[in-house]
Design a protein around this motif. Structure first.
Motif, PDB file in Angstrom:
ATOM      1  N   ARG A  32       0.978  -1.189   0.007  1.00 24.03           N
ATOM      2  CA  ARG A  32       0.093  -0.046   0.146  1.00 24.03           C
ATOM      3  C   ARG A  32       0.866   1.336   0.024  1.00 24.03           C
ATOM      4  O   ARG A  32       0.396   2.296  -0.369  1.00 24.03           O
ATOM      5  CB  ARG A  32      -1.066  -0.071   1.248  1.00 24.03           C
ATOM      6  CG  ARG A  32      -2.005  -0.909   0.993  1.00 24.03           C
ATOM      7  CD  ARG A  32      -2.947  -1.027   2.118  1.00 24.03           C
ATOM      8  NE  ARG A  32      -3.976  -2.060   2.002  1.00 24.03           N
ATOM      9  CZ  ARG A  32      -3.967  -3.198   2.932  1.00 24.03           C
ATOM     10  NH1 ARG A  32      -2.971  -3.211   3.878  1.00 24.03           N
ATOM     11  NH2 ARG A  32      -4.904  -3.906   2.607  1.00 24.03           N
ATOM     12  N   GLN A  33       2.003   1.085   0.356  1.00 23.12           N
ATOM     13  CA  GLN A  33       2.941   2.363   0.383  1.00 23.12           C
ATOM     14  C   GLN A  33       3.522   2.402  -1.089  1.00 23.12           C
ATOM     15  O   GLN A  33       4.084   3.677  -1.376  1.00 23.12           O
ATOM     16  CB  GLN A  33       4.215   1.898   1.401  1.00 23.12           C
ATOM     17  CG  GLN A  33       3.859   1.584   2.980  1.00 23.12           C
ATOM     18  CD  GLN A  33       3.022   2.627   3.427  1.00 23.12           C
ATOM     19  OE1 GLN A  33       3.376   3.932   3.446  1.00 23.12           O
ATOM     20  NE2 GLN A  33       2.031   2.500   3.825  1.00 23.12           N
ATOM     21  N   LEU A  34       3.405   1.753  -1.979  1.00 23.15           N
ATOM     22  CA  LEU A  34       3.789   1.987  -3.373  1.00 23.15           C
ATOM     23  C   LEU A  34       2.806   2.654  -4.102  1.00 23.15           C
ATOM     24  O   LEU A  34       1.541   2.244  -3.891  1.00 23.15           O
ATOM     25  CB  LEU A  34       4.092   0.577  -3.960  1.00 23.15           C
ATOM     26  CG  LEU A  34       5.151  -0.233  -3.289  1.00 23.15           C
ATOM     27  CD1 LEU A  34       5.159  -1.686  -4.099  1.00 23.15           C
ATOM     28  CD2 LEU A  34       6.392   0.416  -3.497  1.00 23.15           C
ATOM     29  N   GLU A  35       2.964   3.578  -4.941  1.00 20.94           N
ATOM     30  CA  GLU A  35       2.233   4.456  -5.870  1.00 20.94           C
ATOM     31  C   GLU A  35       1.783   3.498  -6.519  1.00 20.94           C
ATOM     32  O   GLU A  35       2.312   2.545  -7.360  1.00 20.94           O
ATOM     33  CB  GLU A  35       3.154   5.579  -6.604  1.00 20.94           C
ATOM     34  CG  GLU A  35       2.388   6.774  -6.509  1.00 20.94           C
ATOM     35  CD  GLU A  35       3.391   8.135  -6.994  1.00 20.94           C
ATOM     36  OE1 GLU A  35       3.167   8.164  -8.319  1.00 20.94           O
ATOM     37  OE2 GLU A  35       4.421   8.085  -6.342  1.00 20.94           O
ATOM     38  N   GLU A  36       0.434   3.674  -6.798  1.00 23.68           N
ATOM     39  CA  GLU A  36      -0.481   3.136  -7.875  1.00 23.68           C
ATOM     40  C   GLU A  36      -0.601   1.621  -7.550  1.00 23.68           C
ATOM     41  O   GLU A  36      -0.841   0.803  -8.706  1.00 23.68           O
ATOM     42  CB  GLU A  36       0.207   3.356  -9.396  1.00 23.68           C
ATOM     43  CG  GLU A  36       0.401   4.639  -9.702  1.00 23.68           C
ATOM     44  CD  GLU A  36      -0.963   5.439 -10.187  1.00 23.68           C
ATOM     45  OE1 GLU A  36      -1.637   4.785 -10.741  1.00 23.68           O
ATOM     46  OE2 GLU A  36      -1.021   6.577  -9.889  1.00 23.68           O
ATOM     47  N   ALA A  68      -2.917  -8.074  -5.361  1.00 17.42           N
ATOM     48  CA  ALA A  68      -2.419  -6.682  -5.746  1.00 17.42           C
ATOM     49  C   ALA A  68      -2.928  -6.279  -6.833  1.00 17.42           C
ATOM     50  O   ALA A  68      -2.854  -7.021  -7.856  1.00 17.42           O
ATOM     51  CB  ALA A  68      -0.819  -6.502  -5.271  1.00 17.42           C
ATOM     52  N   ARG A  69      -3.341  -5.085  -6.863  1.00 17.85           N
ATOM     53  CA  ARG A  69      -3.973  -4.603  -8.317  1.00 17.85           C
ATOM     54  C   ARG A  69      -2.869  -3.462  -8.982  1.00 17.85           C
ATOM     55  O   ARG A  69      -2.589  -2.410  -7.891  1.00 17.85           O
ATOM     56  CB  ARG A  69      -5.300  -3.918  -8.296  1.00 17.85           C
ATOM     57  CG  ARG A  69      -5.626  -3.491  -9.662  1.00 17.85           C
ATOM     58  CD  ARG A  69      -7.403  -3.049  -9.258  1.00 17.85           C
ATOM     59  NE  ARG A  69      -7.897  -2.877 -10.497  1.00 17.85           N
ATOM     60  CZ  ARG A  69      -8.053  -1.558 -11.265  1.00 17.85           C
ATOM     61  NH1 ARG A  69      -7.373  -0.574 -10.268  1.00 17.85           N
ATOM     62  NH2 ARG A  69      -8.593  -1.483 -12.085  1.00 17.85           N
ATOM     63  N   PHE A  70      -2.220  -3.436  -9.827  1.00 17.82           N
ATOM     64  CA  PHE A  70      -1.253  -2.586 -10.609  1.00 17.82           C
ATOM     65  C   PHE A  70      -1.172  -2.693 -11.800  1.00 17.82           C
ATOM     66  O   PHE A  70      -1.633  -3.605 -12.503  1.00 17.82           O
ATOM     67  CB  PHE A  70       0.012  -2.643  -9.770  1.00 17.82           C
ATOM     68  CG  PHE A  70       0.465  -4.094  -9.827  1.00 17.82           C
ATOM     69  CD1 PHE A  70       1.403  -4.448 -10.954  1.00 17.82           C
ATOM     70  CD2 PHE A  70       0.315  -5.146  -9.019  1.00 17.82           C
ATOM     71  CE1 PHE A  70       1.967  -5.814 -10.973  1.00 17.82           C
ATOM     72  CE2 PHE A  70       0.920  -6.457  -8.993  1.00 17.82           C
ATOM     73  CZ  PHE A  70       1.729  -6.786 -10.092  1.00 17.82           C
ATOM     74  N   LEU A  71      -0.473  -1.634 -12.343  1.00 16.27           N
ATOM     75  CA  LEU A  71      -0.317  -1.812 -13.837  1.00 16.27           C
ATOM     76  C   LEU A  71       1.223  -2.367 -13.904  1.00 16.27           C
ATOM     77  O   LEU A  71       2.180  -2.168 -13.406  1.00 16.27           O
ATOM     78  CB  LEU A  71       0.070  -0.372 -14.275  1.00 16.27           C
ATOM     79  CG  LEU A  71       0.106  -0.052 -16.026  1.00 16.27           C
ATOM     80  CD1 LEU A  71      -0.900  -0.741 -16.621  1.00 16.27           C
ATOM     81  CD2 LEU A  71       0.201   1.329 -16.248  1.00 16.27           C
ATOM     82  N   ARG A  77       7.967  -4.861 -11.257  1.00 20.67           N
ATOM     83  CA  ARG A  77       9.301  -5.025 -10.552  1.00 20.67           C
ATOM     84  C   ARG A  77       9.377  -4.748  -9.130  1.00 20.67           C
ATOM     85  O   ARG A  77       9.842  -5.279  -8.043  1.00 20.67           O
ATOM     86  CB  ARG A  77      10.597  -4.382 -11.153  1.00 20.67           C
ATOM     87  CG  ARG A  77      11.872  -4.686 -10.645  1.00 20.67           C
ATOM     88  CD  ARG A  77      13.106  -3.873 -11.187  1.00 20.67           C
ATOM     89  NE  ARG A  77      14.451  -3.873 -10.771  1.00 20.67           N
ATOM     90  CZ  ARG A  77      15.083  -5.016 -11.082  1.00 20.67           C
ATOM     91  NH1 ARG A  77      14.580  -6.041 -11.810  1.00 20.67           N
ATOM     92  NH2 ARG A  77      16.507  -5.106 -10.566  1.00 20.67           N
ATOM     93  N   ALA A  78       8.650  -3.474  -8.690  1.00 20.68           N
ATOM     94  CA  ALA A  78       8.587  -2.752  -7.279  1.00 20.68           C
ATOM     95  C   ALA A  78       7.690  -3.831  -6.463  1.00 20.68           C
ATOM     96  O   ALA A  78       7.972  -4.017  -5.316  1.00 20.68           O
ATOM     97  CB  ALA A  78       7.835  -1.632  -7.417  1.00 20.68           C
TER      98      ALA A  78
END
Length: 184
Positions: A32-36, A68-71, A77-78
């Motif tokens: 949750r600390q990661l952007e997007e 996790a939902r992300f582009l 990688r992050a």
């Protein structure tokens, strides 16, 4: 080396991630600390017997896994290297996408904090197992609940005949039921 991004959609998608057991919520907090990045770790709240009585515990619905939902292009990688994440579930070398409908179905089962309380509603007629003491491992049928004394009466087969015994409620595991009639 990261997977080729051309194999992934050009919009955010849900992925299933692995983490250490009992650390799923910590990995979700770090994500949750990661952007997007949106993290989802559905959990259960349930009563468990301990030496000092029954206590509430919260644990992951899927031990060792979270979502996790992300582009994928800019974030794969992050996410993969985020503290607490031990890997991404892959098939054929590609991180597998979880359909939005499946995540929404899981979200419908939990509260705003991602937790679903499981009631241990032992009732007369339920099948149960004795967890401790000289009758440990025996299967039984609950005949009476004695709430004031935190005891139950069970019908067991012992030495070839049926007998009724009374034991502490803490040593009996019965069916766990989710509110709304779901459960085993």
């Amino acid at each position: 080396m990261d997977d080729p991004t051309h194999a992934y959609p050009d919009h955010p998608a849900w992925f299933c991630l692995r983490s250490k057991k009992k650390s799923e919520h910590l990995a979700a907090g770090n994500l949750r600390q990661l952007e997007e990045v949106e993290a989802f770790c559905p959990r259960l709240r349930l009563l468990r017997p301990t030496r000092v009585g029954r206590r509430w515990f919260v644990e992951a619905l899927f031990p060792g896994y979270l979502f996790a939902r992300f582009l994928p292009g800019p974030s794969l990688r992050a996410v993969r290297h985020s503290h607490g994440v031990t890997g991404i579930v892959e098939f054929g070398g590609l991180a597998s996408i979880v359909p939005d409908a499946q995540i929404e179905a899981l979200r419908a089962l939990v509260d705003a904090d991602g937790v679903r309380q499981v009631e241990d509603t032992l009732q007369a007629g339920d099948n149960a197992e004795i967890l401790a003491g000289p009758l440990r491992g025996l299967e039984a049928v609950v005949t009476h609940i004695l709430p004031a004394r935190e005891r139950v009466r069970l019908l067991i087969e012992f030495l070839g005949s049926l007998r009724e015994v009374e034991v502490d409620r803490i040593v009996v595991a019965g069916p766990r039921r989710l509110p709304g009639g779901l459960g085993r």
